[in-house]
Design an enzyme around this catalytic site. Structure first.
Site, PDB file in Angstrom:
ATOM      1  CB  THR A  33      48.446 -11.710  81.937  1.00  0.00           C
ATOM      2  OG1 THR A  33      48.847 -10.827  80.896  1.00  0.00           O
ATOM      3  CG2 THR A  33      47.881 -10.915  83.096  1.00  0.00           C
ATOM      4  CD  GLU A 150      35.717 -20.170  90.543  1.00  0.00           C
ATOM      5  OE1 GLU A 150      34.992 -19.378  89.911  1.00  0.00           O
ATOM      6  OE2 GLU A 150      35.264 -21.023  91.327  1.00  0.00           O
ATOM      7  CB  VAL A 153      33.283 -17.665  84.447  1.00  0.00           C
ATOM      8  CG1 VAL A 153      32.066 -16.748  84.468  1.00  0.00           C
ATOM      9  CG2 VAL A 153      33.117 -18.758  83.408  1.00  0.00           C
ATOM     10  CB  ILE A 157      34.114 -13.281  90.767  1.00  0.00           C
ATOM     11  CG1 ILE A 157      34.359 -11.769  90.677  1.00  0.00           C
ATOM     12  CG2 ILE A 157      32.823 -13.577  91.510  1.00  0.00           C
ATOM     13  CD1 ILE A 157      33.262 -11.017  89.928  1.00  0.00           C
ATOM     14  CE  LYS A 226      35.354 -13.739  80.614  1.00  0.00           C
ATOM     15  NZ  LYS A 226      35.702 -12.320  80.697  1.00  0.00           N
ATOM     16  N   GLY A 323      43.276  -9.789  85.065  1.00  0.00           N
ATOM     17  CA  GLY A 323      44.529  -9.338  85.665  1.00  0.00           C
ATOM     18  C   GLY A 323      45.296 -10.493  86.280  1.00  0.00           C
TER      19      GLY A 323
HETATM   20  P1  NAP Z   1      48.895 -14.099  77.347  1.00  0.00           P
HETATM   21  O1  NAP Z   1      49.414 -13.048  78.252  1.00  0.00           O
HETATM   22  O2  NAP Z   1      48.752 -13.797  75.898  1.00  0.00           O
HETATM   23  O3  NAP Z   1      49.857 -15.375  77.521  1.00  0.00           O
HETATM   24  C1  NAP Z   1      49.706 -16.523  76.746  1.00  0.00           C
HETATM   25  C2  NAP Z   1      50.864 -17.439  77.038  1.00  0.00           C
HETATM   26  O4  NAP Z   1      50.675 -18.648  76.325  1.00  0.00           O
HETATM   27  C3  NAP Z   1      52.217 -16.869  76.589  1.00  0.00           C
HETATM   28  O5  NAP Z   1      53.193 -17.125  77.547  1.00  0.00           O
HETATM   29  C4  NAP Z   1      52.520 -17.636  75.292  1.00  0.00           C
HETATM   30  O6  NAP Z   1      53.902 -17.837  75.070  1.00  0.00           O
HETATM   31  C5  NAP Z   1      51.844 -18.954  75.591  1.00  0.00           C
HETATM   32  N1  NAP Z   1      51.459 -19.634  74.366  1.00  0.00           N
HETATM   33  C6  NAP Z   1      50.515 -19.245  73.475  1.00  0.00           C
HETATM   34  N2  NAP Z   1      50.454 -20.131  72.477  1.00  0.00           N
HETATM   35  C7  NAP Z   1      51.373 -21.081  72.727  1.00  0.00           C
HETATM   36  C8  NAP Z   1      51.804 -22.251  72.048  1.00  0.00           C
HETATM   37  N3  NAP Z   1      51.278 -22.604  70.884  1.00  0.00           N
HETATM   38  N4  NAP Z   1      52.763 -22.981  72.614  1.00  0.00           N
HETATM   39  C9  NAP Z   1      53.322 -22.628  73.797  1.00  0.00           C
HETATM   40  N5  NAP Z   1      52.955 -21.535  74.481  1.00  0.00           N
HETATM   41  C10 NAP Z   1      51.993 -20.767  73.952  1.00  0.00           C
HETATM   42  O7  NAP Z   1      47.467 -14.628  77.827  1.00  0.00           O
HETATM   43  P2  NAP Z   1      46.818 -14.462  79.267  1.00  0.00           P
HETATM   44  O8  NAP Z   1      46.212 -13.098  79.364  1.00  0.00           O
HETATM   45  O9  NAP Z   1      47.741 -14.908  80.304  1.00  0.00           O
HETATM   46  O10 NAP Z   1      45.549 -15.454  79.134  1.00  0.00           O
HETATM   47  C11 NAP Z   1      45.732 -16.844  79.190  1.00  0.00           C
HETATM   48  C12 NAP Z   1      44.367 -17.519  79.265  1.00  0.00           C
HETATM   49  O11 NAP Z   1      43.682 -17.061  80.403  1.00  0.00           O
HETATM   50  C13 NAP Z   1      43.439 -17.216  78.082  1.00  0.00           C
HETATM   51  O12 NAP Z   1      42.629 -18.323  77.837  1.00  0.00           O
HETATM   52  C14 NAP Z   1      42.584 -16.071  78.603  1.00  0.00           C
HETATM   53  O13 NAP Z   1      41.336 -15.957  77.976  1.00  0.00           O
HETATM   54  C15 NAP Z   1      42.436 -16.489  80.042  1.00  0.00           C
HETATM   55  N6  NAP Z   1      42.124 -15.405  80.953  1.00  0.00           N
HETATM   56  C16 NAP Z   1      42.927 -14.312  80.989  1.00  0.00           C
HETATM   57  C17 NAP Z   1      42.648 -13.307  81.886  1.00  0.00           C
HETATM   58  C18 NAP Z   1      43.527 -12.099  82.001  1.00  0.00           C
HETATM   59  O14 NAP Z   1      43.254 -11.246  82.839  1.00  0.00           O
HETATM   60  N7  NAP Z   1      44.589 -11.966  81.207  1.00  0.00           N
HETATM   61  C19 NAP Z   1      41.523 -13.406  82.721  1.00  0.00           C
HETATM   62  C20 NAP Z   1      40.737 -14.559  82.672  1.00  0.00           C
HETATM   63  C21 NAP Z   1      41.049 -15.551  81.771  1.00  0.00           C
HETATM   64  P3  NAP Z   1      54.916 -16.622  74.779  1.00  0.00           P
HETATM   65  O15 NAP Z   1      54.888 -15.773  76.017  1.00  0.00           O
HETATM   66  O16 NAP Z   1      56.236 -17.256  74.589  1.00  0.00           O
HETATM   67  O17 NAP Z   1      54.378 -15.920  73.595  1.00  0.00           O
HETATM   68  N1  HSE Z   2      39.141  -9.412  77.989  1.00  0.00           N
HETATM   69  C1  HSE Z   2      38.579  -9.902  79.208  1.00  0.00           C
HETATM   70  C2  HSE Z   2      37.867  -8.753  79.914  1.00  0.00           C
HETATM   71  C3  HSE Z   2      39.678 -10.498  80.070  1.00  0.00           C
HETATM   72  O1  HSE Z   2      38.033  -7.596  79.515  1.00  0.00           O
HETATM   73  O2  HSE Z   2      37.113  -8.990  80.845  1.00  0.00           O
HETATM   74  C4  HSE Z   2      39.163 -11.419  81.128  1.00  0.00           C
HETATM   75  O3  HSE Z   2      38.503 -12.522  80.638  1.00  0.00           O
END
Ligand code: NAP
Ligand code: HSE
Length: 447
Positions: A33, A150, A153, A157, A226, A323
């Site tokens: 994502t 940034e 958390v 924002i 966070k 998102g």
């Molecule tokens: P995600 O959709 O699950 O994507 C994770 C990505 O990392 C995937 O592309 C996966 O590869 C890759 N990956 C995981 N383990 C790996 C490994 N061992 N080697 C190589 N690639 C690896 O996660 P996300 O939602 O984007 O979140 C990513 C980070 O941002 C997390 O720390 C999360 O807490 C943080 N975050 C997310 C959001 C949100 O809205 N989603 C908001 C704030 C913070 P594959 O695609 O090939 O499986």
């Molecule tokens: N699972 C988290 C939430 C994603 O619902 O706020 C963003 O960190």
């Protein structure tokens, strides 16, 4: 080494940016994502970003697990690495962007490798920093590198920037907020649709809101991560996630949501960090907040962070906490800062100068909401009132509502009390012989 004076001029040779500066070259680990959001912004706003950053920002190489997955973005111009550590060590990147997730394994190893090989790091990974942030910050500073987070958390924002830069001259009094959108969605949906927790939890799962391990959301862990990062910056303290008092929303019932609403409150998974005479208080727990307060009015998956400084007063920041777009926006804000030469210590001051405050053993006193069911017989309420009185807890309001046969549901709002006093009173309730089932106690937060 001072972290706020080092030059960031990249050693890039691929293309030049505006004003002849070399482009800043990114290695992007994670194409989920957030990662795909970063790719899209870099591609869509290449010129706008170059104009603002003073140089172009280019993705050079990417890493994910599955090279064959269709990802909805054009990745053809980027080198592919399956091993994020190899990506972190590439000589042709200046900044390692870690958006894989997890506090061990690939995320930790690759971040350490990036620092060791002279790369700055931008991460969205709150779990990694909540567990290892202090050691990573020390390593980065020793290597003359920077870690920015940034996006970790409250998603889009800009709260890290607000704390480290905008409020840098303030003594922070309190930092609080709703920092998990999934929990806020569940609680507000329970309220608006009158649905029980289990039903709305399942809805959230169907909508794809829940983390792979849902307990990270509903157990308060993600939001606790966070809060611990905000507390570190606000109070100049080492990150101490282990000291955060955590309670999830799994036990919040539709009855509590309705009764709280009747009394003019909403139930939120609320994080609060404040420095007290008893030490640093950090808690992420379900609380009642006034329905007409900004926090009380926060609906759906939105986040809100409230910052209170001695000079500035109260600041309220509200926006999307998750998102593709919002999170990538925050990641790129950090990358653009690096391209501009803005280099700050990870937690706003050199890691070696961060204090190790005592963790406050109990939370500051507050009014409590107590809900219980009693046997409907003479003297039952008096026995409960006696238990409260003997524990030093004073009653502010008391209400008996909707008799159920021989059972009488009772709601009590106390004057300010500590959690320990409430706990002592509740431990005496069982011996009265008038209690049916388990009582519920929720803190009423002054916001
Ligand atoms: P995600 O959709 O699950 O994507 C994770 C990505 O990392 C995937 O592309 C996966 O590869 C890759 N990956 C995981 N383990 C790996 C490994 N061992 N080697 C190589 N690639 C690896 O996660 P996300 O939602 O984007 O979140 C990513 C980070 O941002 C997390 O720390 C999360 O807490 C943080 N975050 C997310 C959001 C949100 O809205 N989603 C908001 C704030 C913070 P594959 O695609 O090939 O499986
Ligand atoms: N699972 C988290 C939430 C994603 O619902 O706020 C963003 O960190």
């Amino acid at each position: 080494m001072s972290q706020n004076v080092t030059s960031t001029q990249g050693t890039g040779t691929q293309g030049t940016g505006t004003q002849g500066s070399p482009a800043l070259r990114i290695g992007l680990a994670g194409l989920g994502t957030v990662g795909i959001g970063v790719v899209k912004i870099v591609q869509r706003h290449a010129d706008l970003i170059a104009a603002r950053a003073g140089r172009r920002i280019e993705i050079v190489a990417v890493a994910a697990r599955d090279a064959g997955k269709s990802r909805g973005a054009d990745l053809t111009g980027y080198a592919w690495e399956t091993d994020p550590v190899a990506l972190a060590r590439r000589a042709d990147i200046d900044v390692f962007v870690e958006v894989m997730g997890g506090h061990e394994g690939a995320a930790r190893l690759a971040t350490e490798a990036a620092i060791a090989s002279g790369k700055d790091v931008v991460t969205a990974n709150k779990a990694l920093l909540a567990h290892h942030g202090h050691d990573l910050a020390l390593a980065a500073e020793a290597a003359g590198r920077v870690i920015r987070f940034e996006a970790a958390v409250a998603g889009g924002i800009p709260v890290i920037k607000a704390l480290t830069e905008g409020l840098a001259a303030n003594q922070l009094r309190r930092v609080m907020g709703v920092m998990n959108g999934t929990c806020n969605y569940i609680l507000t949906r329970m309220q608006s649709a009158g649905l029980p927790y289990a039903t709305v939890f399942e809805e959230a799962r169907q909508l794809g809101y829940l983390e792979a391990d849902p307990n990270l959301d509903v157990g308060g862990i993600d939001a606790g991560h966070k809060l611990s990062l905000l507390a570190a910056i606000a109070f100049g303290a080492r990150v101490s996630f282990d000291a955060v008092e955590l309670e999830g929303i799994g036990a919040v019932s539709i009855d509590d949501i309705r009764l709280a609403a009747d009394m003019g409150y909403r139930i939120k998974l609320l994080g609060v960090a404040q420095m007290t005479g008893r030490g640093l208080e950090q808690r992420m727990t379900p609380c009642l907040v006034p329905a007409d307060s900004p926090l009380g009015q926060l609906e759906g998956g939105t986040n809100m962070v409230v910052l209170e400084g001695d000079a500035v007063g109260q600041i309220v920041l509200r926006g999307a906490g998750a998102g593709e777009g919002p999170t990538a926006s925050a990641v790129m804000a950090d990358v653009i800062d690096l391209a501009r030469g803005i280099r700050l210590p990870t937690f706003g001051q050199p890691a070696a100068s961060l204090g190790r405050p005592t963790a406050a053993r109990t939370a500051t006193a507050a009014p409590y909401y107590l809900r219980m069911t009693l046997l409907d017989k003479p003297g039952a309420l008096a026995k409960i009132a006696t238990c409260l009185g003997e524990a030093g807890v004073s009653i502010d309001q008391m209400r008996q509502y909707g008799h159920l046969g021989t059972h009488a549901p009772v709601l009590i709002v106390t004057h300010k009390a500590t959690r320990d006093d409430i706990g002592h009173a509740m431990s005496r309730f069982a011996a009265t012989g008038v209690l049916v089932g388990e009582p519920v106690a929720l803190r009423i937060e002054e916001v």
